[in-house]
Design a protein around this motif. Sequence first.
Motif, PDB file in Angstrom:
ATOM      1  N   VAL A  73     -45.597  40.835 -58.282  1.00  0.00           N
ATOM      2  CA  VAL A  73     -44.360  41.722 -57.891  1.00  0.00           C
ATOM      3  C   VAL A  73     -44.255  42.793 -58.750  1.00  0.00           C
ATOM      4  CG1 VAL A  73     -41.767  41.576 -58.023  1.00  0.00           C
ATOM      5  CG2 VAL A  73     -43.010  39.784 -56.719  1.00  0.00           C
ATOM      6  N   ASP A  74     -44.537  42.766 -60.349  1.00  0.00           N
ATOM      7  CA  ASP A  74     -44.073  43.746 -61.290  1.00  0.00           C
ATOM      8  C   ASP A  74     -45.104  44.866 -61.410  1.00  0.00           C
ATOM      9  OD1 ASP A  74     -42.111  42.089 -62.026  1.00  0.00           O
ATOM     10  OD2 ASP A  74     -43.102  41.212 -63.730  1.00  0.00           O
ATOM     11  N   ASN A  75     -46.506  44.593 -60.633  1.00  0.00           N
ATOM     12  CA  ASN A  75     -47.505  45.451 -60.914  1.00  0.00           C
ATOM     13  C   ASN A  75     -48.075  46.216 -59.378  1.00  0.00           C
ATOM     14  OD1 ASN A  75     -48.026  45.568 -63.952  1.00  0.00           O
ATOM     15  ND2 ASN A  75     -47.672  43.293 -63.362  1.00  0.00           N
ATOM     16  N   VAL A  76     -47.717  45.604 -58.296  1.00  0.00           N
ATOM     17  CA  VAL A  76     -48.257  46.058 -57.151  1.00  0.00           C
ATOM     18  C   VAL A  76     -47.218  46.503 -56.199  1.00  0.00           C
ATOM     19  CG1 VAL A  76     -49.807  45.545 -55.143  1.00  0.00           C
ATOM     20  CG2 VAL A  76     -50.322  44.148 -57.273  1.00  0.00           C
ATOM     21  N   ALA A  77     -47.081  47.745 -55.810  1.00  0.00           N
ATOM     22  CA  ALA A  77     -46.080  48.313 -55.204  1.00  0.00           C
ATOM     23  C   ALA A  77     -45.745  47.700 -53.777  1.00  0.00           C
ATOM     24  CB  ALA A  77     -46.338  49.854 -54.901  1.00  0.00           C
ATOM     25  N   GLU A  78     -47.063  47.297 -53.310  1.00  0.00           N
ATOM     26  CA  GLU A  78     -46.927  46.829 -51.704  1.00  0.00           C
ATOM     27  C   GLU A  78     -46.517  45.187 -51.634  1.00  0.00           C
ATOM     28  OE1 GLU A  78     -50.327  49.514 -51.766  1.00  0.00           O
ATOM     29  OE2 GLU A  78     -49.569  47.791 -53.122  1.00  0.00           O
ATOM     30  N   VAL A  79     -46.162  44.642 -52.663  1.00  0.00           N
ATOM     31  CA  VAL A  79     -45.841  43.328 -52.933  1.00  0.00           C
ATOM     32  C   VAL A  79     -44.254  43.194 -53.198  1.00  0.00           C
ATOM     33  CG1 VAL A  79     -45.873  40.959 -54.196  1.00  0.00           C
ATOM     34  CG2 VAL A  79     -47.783  42.210 -53.789  1.00  0.00           C
ATOM     35  N   SER A  80     -43.405  42.597 -52.336  1.00  0.00           N
ATOM     36  CA  SER A  80     -41.894  42.652 -52.568  1.00  0.00           C
ATOM     37  C   SER A  80     -41.273  41.472 -53.227  1.00  0.00           C
ATOM     38  CB  SER A  80     -41.170  42.978 -51.143  1.00  0.00           C
ATOM     39  OG  SER A  80     -41.300  41.997 -50.186  1.00  0.00           O
ATOM     40  N   ASP A  95     -41.904  46.238 -46.469  1.00  0.00           N
ATOM     41  CA  ASP A  95     -41.983  46.890 -45.233  1.00  0.00           C
ATOM     42  C   ASP A  95     -42.920  48.249 -45.226  1.00  0.00           C
ATOM     43  OD1 ASP A  95     -40.346  45.012 -44.233  1.00  0.00           O
ATOM     44  OD2 ASP A  95     -38.588  46.085 -44.173  1.00  0.00           O
ATOM     45  N   THR A  96     -42.787  49.052 -46.383  1.00  0.00           N
ATOM     46  CA  THR A  96     -43.277  50.310 -46.554  1.00  0.00           C
ATOM     47  C   THR A  96     -44.791  50.038 -46.436  1.00  0.00           C
ATOM     48  OG1 THR A  96     -41.565  50.779 -48.285  1.00  0.00           O
ATOM     49  CG2 THR A  96     -43.705  52.135 -48.112  1.00  0.00           C
ATOM     50  N   TYR A  97     -45.274  49.113 -46.878  1.00  0.00           N
ATOM     51  CA  TYR A  97     -46.807  48.830 -46.529  1.00  0.00           C
ATOM     52  C   TYR A  97     -47.165  48.707 -44.893  1.00  0.00           C
ATOM     53  CZ  TYR A  97     -51.103  46.200 -45.823  1.00  0.00           C
ATOM     54  OH  TYR A  97     -52.308  45.598 -45.448  1.00  0.00           O
ATOM     55  N   TYR A  98     -46.471  47.965 -44.348  1.00  0.00           N
ATOM     56  CA  TYR A  98     -46.604  47.830 -42.736  1.00  0.00           C
ATOM     57  C   TYR A  98     -46.373  49.355 -42.139  1.00  0.00           C
ATOM     58  CZ  TYR A  98     -47.728  42.820 -43.210  1.00  0.00           C
ATOM     59  OH  TYR A  98     -48.241  41.738 -43.542  1.00  0.00           O
ATOM     60  N   LEU A  99     -45.252  49.881 -42.497  1.00  0.00           N
ATOM     61  CA  LEU A  99     -44.811  51.227 -42.034  1.00  0.00           C
ATOM     62  C   LEU A  99     -45.910  52.200 -42.356  1.00  0.00           C
ATOM     63  CD1 LEU A  99     -41.232  50.991 -42.523  1.00  0.00           C
ATOM     64  CD2 LEU A  99     -42.260  51.030 -40.213  1.00  0.00           C
ATOM     65  N   ASP A 100     -46.424  52.105 -43.484  1.00  0.00           N
ATOM     66  CA  ASP A 100     -47.704  53.169 -43.844  1.00  0.00           C
ATOM     67  C   ASP A 100     -48.747  53.042 -42.933  1.00  0.00           C
ATOM     68  OD1 ASP A 100     -46.400  54.386 -45.840  1.00  0.00           O
ATOM     69  OD2 ASP A 100     -47.040  53.453 -47.484  1.00  0.00           O
ATOM     70  N   PHE A 101     -49.164  51.508 -42.753  1.00  0.00           N
ATOM     71  CA  PHE A 101     -50.464  51.382 -42.111  1.00  0.00           C
ATOM     72  C   PHE A 101     -49.973  52.238 -40.466  1.00  0.00           C
ATOM     73  CE2 PHE A 101     -50.802  48.242 -38.364  1.00  0.00           C
ATOM     74  CZ  PHE A 101     -51.995  48.484 -37.915  1.00  0.00           C
ATOM     75  N   PHE A 102     -48.858  51.289 -39.988  1.00  0.00           N
ATOM     76  CA  PHE A 102     -48.474  52.141 -38.566  1.00  0.00           C
ATOM     77  C   PHE A 102     -48.686  53.725 -38.544  1.00  0.00           C
ATOM     78  CE2 PHE A 102     -45.525  52.781 -34.733  1.00  0.00           C
ATOM     79  CZ  PHE A 102     -46.417  52.014 -33.805  1.00  0.00           C
ATOM     80  N   GLY A 103     -48.276  54.375 -39.554  1.00  0.00           N
ATOM     81  CA  GLY A 103     -47.946  55.961 -39.534  1.00  0.00           C
ATOM     82  C   GLY A 103     -49.299  56.302 -39.627  1.00  0.00           C
ATOM     83  N   ASN A 104     -50.409  55.698 -40.316  1.00  0.00           N
ATOM     84  CA  ASN A 104     -51.418  56.223 -40.676  1.00  0.00           C
ATOM     85  C   ASN A 104     -52.732  56.140 -39.643  1.00  0.00           C
ATOM     86  OD1 ASN A 104     -51.783  57.771 -43.450  1.00  0.00           O
ATOM     87  ND2 ASN A 104     -50.469  55.756 -44.056  1.00  0.00           N
TER      88      ASN A 104
END
Length: 597
Positions: A73-80, A95-104
Amino acid sequence: MHANFNPMSLQEILSAKVKEAVQASYNTTLKTVEFQATRKDFEGDITVVIFPMLRTVKGNPVQIGETIGQYLVDNVAEVSKFNVVKGFLNVVLSDTYYLDFFGNVTSFSTYGTRQTSADAMMVEYASPNTNKPLHLGHVRNVLLGYSVAEILKAAGKKVYKTQIINDRGIHICKSMLAWKRFGNGETPQSTALKGDKLVGNYYVKFDQEYKKEIAQQISEGKTEEEAKTQAPLLIEAQKMLQEWEAGDTQVVNLWKKMNGWVYEGFDATYEAIGVDFDKNYYESDTYLLGKEFIKEGLASGVFKQKEDGSVWCDLTDEGLDEKIVLRSDGTAVYMTQDIGTAIQRVKDFPDINGMIYTVGNEQDYHFQVLFLILKKLGFKWAENLYHLSYGMVDLPSGKMKSREGTVVDADDLIASMAKTAGEISEELGKIDDFSKEEKTELYNTIGLGALKYYILKVDPKKRILFNPEESVDFQGNTGPFIQYTYARIQSILRKAEVGKNVDFSSISLEPKEKDVLKTLQLFPETIQLAASNYSPALIANYTYDLVKEFNSFYQNVPIFQATSDVEKQFRIALCSAVGDVIRTAFSLLGITVPNRM
């Protein structure tokens, strides 16, 4: 085409960070990190399994999980966030991780598929005999072979599709003799029968007349074995085969004529099933191939000649037995022919680096021996030969026998599937505005989709009990259920435009949306897995899982009544992406999806 986004890289990131956490917190080095999918009843997107770490890290597994989870949580941006259940660390991704996937993903219509490389494979399937029409057993064969070829292409291979047509031998002579004796000059035109059906009828006729002769011989005092070998009809068929091999003009012309009828019939069936080939090989051309390589193998010590002149390959060191490759009279056996045909194919297509043979599991031993012999002869490509072995197809009514005319004819099966699909569609009453032609096309699409999916969703090695009625069910793990979901998505898209260049980064994902995105993410990996395992079942069952997740989303999350326009646009775009992946996945199974049903 590849999207820039690579979902597998997340596992690599997490693996590195878990090792970092262990090093920082326990001052020890962890070699590997084991992941698994998070169980449905727990919150999380990916699970780190703690138990294997206990060999290296000493302590309570729950406490170790808590320590690693907080570090992530402290060191990986994708982990909430995270939770620990016993020895399982369930990681929740943002959510950002999944939305980045979808948008890319540049385009979901090509998502998961790779551009073709120079690495080429040949896939052999169908391989029928020209003494009978295609039947249900052939249907499983051609569907498997064609689908594996399409999956390999999607995985980035160059693929050549081929068949070897068994157009010579005693079986063909039996049909020819029966037609000559009892046919009265019948043709496909005069009988309005497909050529393969007409010739198949005479194969059955031969067997009927042959059995009468056996009974007659037994009544005259001969044993059953004597009667079988001395029946005049069989002796005449054997003589006809000898005349064919000697090039007798009359026999060869009859053979060409009747085989021509059969090829036209086969082509019509292949077109109806929706499969094709890049090259046909014919046993009449290949049955003499391979003999020259037996001589080379003798010289190099791969083969040994016995006193009677026969040539054998000793495979006892490999746990098999001795295998004959040339008879004492110098004539070839099937193994000789298959050795020659494999070598000829590489001559014809020099870029081939391997071959896949789609043949029933009763030939497992044959291919084990063939591949070993080709390796012993020193062919490098022989390392990449694979027997796509499959189980038989049974019917509720029992086993099929072509000699007795009890097989399920492929054309009849396709027609009956379309008929059943039509009856069910009419009952549902959603296509009353379709024209007659549109209805016919739809029934064929649903019927064939039902047949193909039912057969391909099963692991190739397993035997199938094929139930036509069950396969056309519009509910459950069936082709029509998935086709219906695709049609539903197209209906949604007709009501709304998919927004271009909409920024979805501000939205919060519903759990059901996340579930759909998670499943979409798995598609490229599933294609590669299906290609390396030669298993269309992996694609079929992935598609069913995707459809289940989509339907759950559709029933629980409002699309057109979303709280904001951006949310509505995202949900419409998600529907479109799922539709594209269903269409791509089904195309790999040779199944068409209808826009309306």
